[in-house]
Every structure is written in C-alpha cells, then in structure tokens.
Scaffold this active site. Structure first.
Site, mmCIF file in Angstrom:
data_model
loop_
_atom_site.group_PDB
_atom_site.id
_atom_site.type_symbol
_atom_site.label_atom_id
_atom_site.label_comp_id
_atom_site.label_asym_id
_atom_site.label_seq_id
_atom_site.Cartn_x
_atom_site.Cartn_y
_atom_site.Cartn_z
ATOM 1 N N LEU A 10 0.888 -1.355 -0.010
ATOM 2 C CA LEU A 10 0.076 -0.072 -0.134
ATOM 3 C C LEU A 10 0.787 1.268 0.055
ATOM 4 O O LEU A 10 2.003 1.379 0.709
ATOM 5 C CB LEU A 10 -0.799 -0.051 1.154
ATOM 6 C CG LEU A 10 -1.632 -1.101 1.477
ATOM 7 C CD1 LEU A 10 -2.321 -1.083 2.815
ATOM 8 C CD2 LEU A 10 -2.713 -1.339 0.486
ATOM 9 N N VAL A 65 1.987 5.083 -4.891
ATOM 10 C CA VAL A 65 3.294 5.606 -4.230
ATOM 11 C C VAL A 65 4.338 4.755 -3.794
ATOM 12 O O VAL A 65 5.303 4.718 -4.232
ATOM 13 C CB VAL A 65 2.900 6.551 -2.811
ATOM 14 C CG1 VAL A 65 3.845 7.173 -2.077
ATOM 15 C CG2 VAL A 65 1.785 7.609 -3.423
ATOM 16 N N CYS A 66 3.939 3.727 -2.873
ATOM 17 C CA CYS A 66 4.761 2.755 -2.252
ATOM 18 C C CYS A 66 5.134 1.554 -3.166
ATOM 19 O O CYS A 66 5.956 1.059 -3.047
ATOM 20 C CB CYS A 66 4.074 2.073 -1.012
ATOM 21 S SG CYS A 66 3.645 3.455 0.083
ATOM 22 N N ILE A 67 4.430 1.252 -4.332
ATOM 23 C CA ILE A 67 4.657 0.286 -5.260
ATOM 24 C C ILE A 67 5.321 0.714 -6.469
ATOM 25 O O ILE A 67 6.125 0.335 -6.924
ATOM 26 C CB ILE A 67 3.289 -0.606 -5.426
ATOM 27 C CG1 ILE A 67 2.668 -1.014 -4.249
ATOM 28 C CG2 ILE A 67 3.852 -1.776 -6.438
ATOM 29 C CD1 ILE A 67 3.748 -2.016 -3.471
#
Length: 217
Positions: free
Chosen positions: A118, A122-124
């Site tokens: 998640l 952004v985080c991936i």
C-alpha cells in the site's frame, strides 16, 4: 521453418528460486484510506502470498514506514507467516531509496523482484520504476495492492506496466510457484493455503476432497 515445442516452462514464469518478494507498508494507517479493494479481500490476499512465500522459502523483505510514530504495525496475517523476522522501518515513501532495504536486496542477490503493498501509486510505483531502471525484472501482485481510489490504483498499475513491470494476482503467484501437482513435497502446502485463503477456489478444493477424496494430478 516450423517451431518445435518442448515441455519446458517459459522464462517469464516465477519460481521459488528466482525472485525476492518485497511486502510494503501493509499497515493500519495506510489501510484506512484504501478504497480500491475491500479490506477483507486485501488482508486475505496478503495472507495468501505471505504463506505461499514462506512455505516455498522465497526470500521475503517486510518493510514498514513510520511504524511506531504514525502508520502502525504490519498486518498480523503477514508477520505470522514469518515469525521472528525483522521488519525494516523506513522514512522514505520509495522503498528503493532506503539503504537498509537495498542492502538486503543485494545480499539476497536475485534479479527478479515481486512487489505488493500500500499504496499502489506511491509505495509500489516508486520501487517498481526504480528497480526497473536499474535492470531488475519486476512483477506486481495487483490484488495484494490498494490505493485511495480505483482510479489511483489502475493508473499506477498502467504506469508500471508501461515501464516494463508484469502484473499478476495473489492466487496466480502461488499456483505459479507450485506449477505441477506432481510436486508432492509442496502439494499439501499449496492446497492447504488455497483452502484457507483461496476463496471460491479453496471451497472447491474442500468440497472435492471431502465428497470424492479428489486429488489434483
């Protein structure tokens, strides 16, 4: 000239020995605003891939952001699959910019990276594009990712695919690790995880085994 087929797997399929799995920011604060996937389904899919990776002994990195000060603990469904494993806590939104994470990636030494977490946008996206640009192969387990809206999730997946990443699903990930029902050493592992976390597919396995003592392969 005719092509001659051979009974060998394609190089693009994942196997337990060819990749590192990185699970990113499956935390309460990130989950509250996740709207692209139901929280129950998200946690279930995270549990499925975590148990599959642990069972097949896939090197797995667990990383959080601001765990103690803001975002909260990682899902118990994930940490219970890797008892005693240290979580790498970061300040950076892009996991690939964290030196501690990269140190572990390099120590594992595999050139194929599988990502889930998640938020997708952004985080991936951050580690996916960063890893791709450094020459790594990148896969994303899209139904074990989520974002603040369906639009945000879908655009993020499109962006990563355009950059060269390969999307897959949680169940697909596990079955690709197994790939052959004749692999008896992991047969019970795979069907057991499917029965617990595999939704309707798992129910089908339970029914077939209970009613007919069925056995794949």
């Amino acid at each position: 000239m005719a092509i001659t087929a051979t009974p060998t797997p394609g190089a693009g399929l994942v196997s337990p020995k060819d990749h590192t799995l990185i699970l990113i920011d499956f935390q309460s604060q990130m989950s509250f605003a996740t709207k692209s996937i139901d929280a129950i389904e998200l946690r279930n899919n995270a549990a499925l891939i975590s148990n599959a990776a642990a069972g097949f002994k896939v090197p797995t990195i667990l990383t959080t952001v601001a765990e103690k000060s803001f975002s909260g603990p990682m899902y118990e469904e994930i940490t219970s699959a890797f008892p005693g494993q240290e979580l790498i806590d970061r300040t950076s939104m892009n996991t690939w910019e964290d030196a501690n994470v990269i140190k572990v990636v390099n120590a594992i030494g595999r050139e194929r990276i599988v990502l889930a977490g998640l938020w997708t946008s952004v985080c991936i996206v951050g580690p996916a594009i960063s890893a791709l640009e450094q020459g790594f192969e990148v896969y994303i387990i899209t139904d074990a990712c989520g974002d603040v809206s369906t639009e945000a999730h879908e655009r993020a997946v499109e962006r990563m695919v355009q950059a060269g990443a390969r999307p897959m699903t949680a169940l697909q990930y596990m079955l690709e690790l197994q790939r052959d029902w004749a692999r008896a050493e992991t047969y019970d592992l795979t069907t057991g995880i499917a029965k617990k976390f595999g939704g309707a597919y798992g129910l089908g396995i339970t029914y077939a085994k209970s009613m007919f003592n069925a056995h794949e392969g």
